[in-house]
Design a protein around this motif. Structure first.
Motif, PDB file in Angstrom:
ATOM      1  N   ARG A   1      38.891  33.704  42.432  1.00  0.00           N
ATOM      2  CA  ARG A   1      37.476  34.763  41.919  1.00  0.00           C
ATOM      3  C   ARG A   1      36.966  33.945  40.963  1.00  0.00           C
ATOM      4  O   ARG A   1      35.368  33.820  41.199  1.00  0.00           O
ATOM      5  CB  ARG A   1      38.131  35.740  41.366  1.00  0.00           C
ATOM      6  CG  ARG A   1      39.282  36.153  42.259  1.00  0.00           C
ATOM      7  CD  ARG A   1      40.061  38.479  41.856  1.00  0.00           C
ATOM      8  NE  ARG A   1      40.183  39.029  42.911  1.00  0.00           N
ATOM      9  CZ  ARG A   1      40.996  40.102  42.440  1.00  0.00           C
ATOM     10  NH1 ARG A   1      41.365  40.378  41.312  1.00  0.00           N
ATOM     11  NH2 ARG A   1      41.035  40.831  43.720  1.00  0.00           N
TER      12      ARG A   1
ATOM     13  N   LEU B   1      45.122  39.336  47.962  1.00  0.00           N
ATOM     14  CA  LEU B   1      44.155  39.385  47.561  1.00  0.00           C
ATOM     15  C   LEU B   1      44.481  38.359  46.335  1.00  0.00           C
ATOM     16  O   LEU B   1      44.928  37.141  46.357  1.00  0.00           O
ATOM     17  CB  LEU B   1      44.172  41.137  46.155  1.00  0.00           C
ATOM     18  CG  LEU B   1      44.000  42.049  46.731  1.00  0.00           C
ATOM     19  CD1 LEU B   1      44.640  42.638  46.411  1.00  0.00           C
ATOM     20  CD2 LEU B   1      42.067  42.655  46.959  1.00  0.00           C
ATOM     21  N   GLU B   2      43.031  37.838  45.939  1.00  0.00           N
ATOM     22  CA  GLU B   2      42.540  36.279  45.619  1.00  0.00           C
ATOM     23  C   GLU B   2      43.336  36.036  44.148  1.00  0.00           C
ATOM     24  O   GLU B   2      43.311  37.463  43.532  1.00  0.00           O
ATOM     25  CB  GLU B   2      41.059  36.053  45.135  1.00  0.00           C
ATOM     26  CG  GLU B   2      40.601  36.394  46.418  1.00  0.00           C
ATOM     27  CD  GLU B   2      40.172  38.117  46.679  1.00  0.00           C
ATOM     28  OE1 GLU B   2      40.564  39.021  45.159  1.00  0.00           O
ATOM     29  OE2 GLU B   2      39.952  38.458  47.508  1.00  0.00           O
TER      30      GLU B   2
ATOM     31  N   ALA C   1      34.646  47.779  51.678  1.00  0.00           N
ATOM     32  CA  ALA C   1      35.253  47.256  50.518  1.00  0.00           C
ATOM     33  C   ALA C   1      35.060  46.119  49.993  1.00  0.00           C
ATOM     34  O   ALA C   1      36.349  45.741  50.925  1.00  0.00           O
ATOM     35  CB  ALA C   1      36.614  48.606  49.922  1.00  0.00           C
ATOM     36  N   ALA C   2      34.875  45.999  48.324  1.00  0.00           N
ATOM     37  CA  ALA C   2      34.741  44.415  47.773  1.00  0.00           C
ATOM     38  C   ALA C   2      34.950  44.204  46.407  1.00  0.00           C
ATOM     39  O   ALA C   2      34.592  45.367  45.736  1.00  0.00           O
ATOM     40  CB  ALA C   2      33.272  43.952  47.783  1.00  0.00           C
ATOM     41  N   GLY C   3      35.465  43.346  45.951  1.00  0.00           N
ATOM     42  CA  GLY C   3      36.370  43.192  44.911  1.00  0.00           C
ATOM     43  C   GLY C   3      34.514  42.745  43.925  1.00  0.00           C
ATOM     44  O   GLY C   3      34.384  42.393  44.909  1.00  0.00           O
TER      45      GLY C   3
ATOM     46  N   THR D   1      35.361  48.482  45.046  1.00  0.00           N
ATOM     47  CA  THR D   1      36.451  49.165  44.522  1.00  0.00           C
ATOM     48  C   THR D   1      37.069  48.937  43.452  1.00  0.00           C
ATOM     49  O   THR D   1      37.778  49.813  42.364  1.00  0.00           O
ATOM     50  CB  THR D   1      36.804  49.206  46.129  1.00  0.00           C
ATOM     51  OG1 THR D   1      37.136  48.267  45.840  1.00  0.00           O
ATOM     52  CG2 THR D   1      36.308  50.288  47.163  1.00  0.00           C
ATOM     53  N   ASN D   2      36.627  47.882  43.465  1.00  0.00           N
ATOM     54  CA  ASN D   2      38.102  47.041  42.075  1.00  0.00           C
ATOM     55  C   ASN D   2      36.979  45.744  40.821  1.00  0.00           C
ATOM     56  O   ASN D   2      36.119  45.371  42.186  1.00  0.00           O
ATOM     57  CB  ASN D   2      39.568  46.590  42.490  1.00  0.00           C
ATOM     58  CG  ASN D   2      39.281  45.871  43.321  1.00  0.00           C
ATOM     59  OD1 ASN D   2      38.616  45.894  44.556  1.00  0.00           O
ATOM     60  ND2 ASN D   2      39.490  44.149  43.058  1.00  0.00           N
TER      61      ASN D   2
ATOM     62  N   VAL E   1      33.695  40.459  46.762  1.00  0.00           N
ATOM     63  CA  VAL E   1      34.610  39.190  47.286  1.00  0.00           C
ATOM     64  C   VAL E   1      35.238  40.456  48.491  1.00  0.00           C
ATOM     65  O   VAL E   1      35.722  41.331  47.866  1.00  0.00           O
ATOM     66  CB  VAL E   1      35.507  38.688  47.024  1.00  0.00           C
ATOM     67  CG1 VAL E   1      36.607  39.369  46.144  1.00  0.00           C
ATOM     68  CG2 VAL E   1      35.949  38.005  47.550  1.00  0.00           C
ATOM     69  N   GLY E   2      35.130  40.217  49.932  1.00  0.00           N
ATOM     70  CA  GLY E   2      36.524  41.025  50.492  1.00  0.00           C
ATOM     71  C   GLY E   2      37.185  40.286  51.655  1.00  0.00           C
ATOM     72  O   GLY E   2      36.320  39.445  52.080  1.00  0.00           O
TER      73      GLY E   2
HETATM   74  N1  HPA Z   1      39.512  41.365  47.300  1.00  0.00           N
HETATM   75  C1  HPA Z   1      39.253  41.745  48.363  1.00  0.00           C
HETATM   76  N2  HPA Z   1      39.063  42.037  49.038  1.00  0.00           N
HETATM   77  C2  HPA Z   1      38.987  43.868  48.310  1.00  0.00           C
HETATM   78  C3  HPA Z   1      39.391  43.933  47.239  1.00  0.00           C
HETATM   79  C4  HPA Z   1      39.048  42.583  46.157  1.00  0.00           C
HETATM   80  O1  HPA Z   1      39.718  42.819  45.367  1.00  0.00           O
HETATM   81  N3  HPA Z   1      38.587  45.274  46.873  1.00  0.00           N
HETATM   82  C5  HPA Z   1      38.465  45.499  47.992  1.00  0.00           C
HETATM   83  N4  HPA Z   1      38.555  44.772  49.732  1.00  0.00           N
END
Ligand code: HPA
Length: 280
Positions: A200, A194-195, A115-117, A236-237, A211-212
């Motif tokens: 970011r 989170l960052e 999952a990553a932003g 995911t976001n 980013v993850g």
């Molecule tokens: N940042 C870091 N890790 C994550 C994010 C994010 O925005 N979304 C899901 N994993």
């Protein structure tokens, strides 16, 4: 100095060798909120991490902490249902051990999902990104310490960390599945916070598209072990750090991970039969 990796690997493998059964061809690591992909495995043998000698036990929310071995889309697979993250306190070498074990179980390809932003403003939550390359912003490497030559080289090449031929196969599989995908650069960070928005924007300016908090450690270990990798991110976001940046919630991340999980499942249905036979 702690026990060397090769000895740890031998011990971990010996503890499950009987139960693991026939060699696995393809290893799949399931990222946060993507654990439901394991439900598609048939004839499954489940091995909790706690029953693998010396293996770290994952504690992250949405992660079960077990190996699932069985059949998926006509191939014999081993899935890690439950990711190990640096932010849980695992040493980078603990995370590498899992990768070496997947290879020892027979895997000739490692599919990592996460999952990553979305750093890239064109990306939408729910998009799927094939990983072309990564930026390791975790500040650590799983290869620090004495090298085990039986596992890999002291200075492994990372110029093809995400195998370009397998990336092409993944792109073709996405087309056959009619799932539009992005292709981009994954920036790996330590977490668990989170960052900041400034971070970011910095990661974006550095070339990152997503980013993850996972993946880069495993992929460095896989390159060390000469195990070819395909990387797939669930966006995911939105994580652009721009003026319209919204606060992120874990609920939102999981909701979009579920949407992406269905897309990734459809891609894997096309991709797995097309992957080369394992030489391990
Ligand atoms: N940042 C870091 N890790 C994550 C994010 C994010 O925005 N979304 C899901 N994993």
């Amino acid at each position: 100095m702690s026990e060397n990796q090769l000895a740890r690997l031998d011990r971990a493998h010996a503890s499950i060798r009987q139960r693991a059964g026939a060699p696995c061809e393809i290893a799949i690591m399931l990222g946060s909120g993507l654990g439901q992909l394991a439900d598609a495995v048939t004839d499954a043998t489940i091995i909790p991490y706690a029953e693998i000698d010396g293996f770290p036990v994952s504690t992250a929310p949405g992660h079960k902490g077990q190996l699932v071995l069985g059949e998926l889309y006509g191939r014999r697979v081993v899935m890690m249902q439950g990711r190990l993250h640096l932010y849980e306190g695992w040493a980078p070498r603990d995370i590498a051990l899992a990768v070496y074990l997947l290879k020892r179980l027979g895997s000739g390809t490692l599919v990592v999902t996460n999952a990553a932003g979305g750093l890239n403003a064109d990306y939408q939550p729910g998009d799927v990104m094939l990983i072309e390359d990564h930026l390791n912003f975790t500040g650590v490497s799983p290869l620090v310490g004495p090298n085990d030559d039986a596992i890999g080289l002291r200075f492994p090449d990372l110029s093809r960390a995400y195998d370009p031929d397998l990336l092409k196969l993944a792109k073709l599989a996405s087309q056959r599945a009619s799932i539009p995908v992005r292709q981009g650069i994954y920036a790996g960070v330590l977490g668990p916070a989170l960052e900041t928005s400034a971070e970011r924007r910095f990661f974006r300016a550095s070339g990152g598209d997503a980013v993850g908090m996972s993946t880069v450690t495993e992929v460095v270990a896989a390159a060390h072990a000469a195990l070819p990798v395909i990387g797939i991110s669930a966006i995911t976001n939105a994580a652009t750090g721009g003026p319209d940046q919204q606060p992120d919630t874990i609920e939102d991340v999981f909701a979009h991970a579920a949407i992406c999980g269905r897309k990734i499942e459809a891609i894997l249905r096309e991709l797995l039969p097309a992957l080369p036979a394992s030489k391990n």
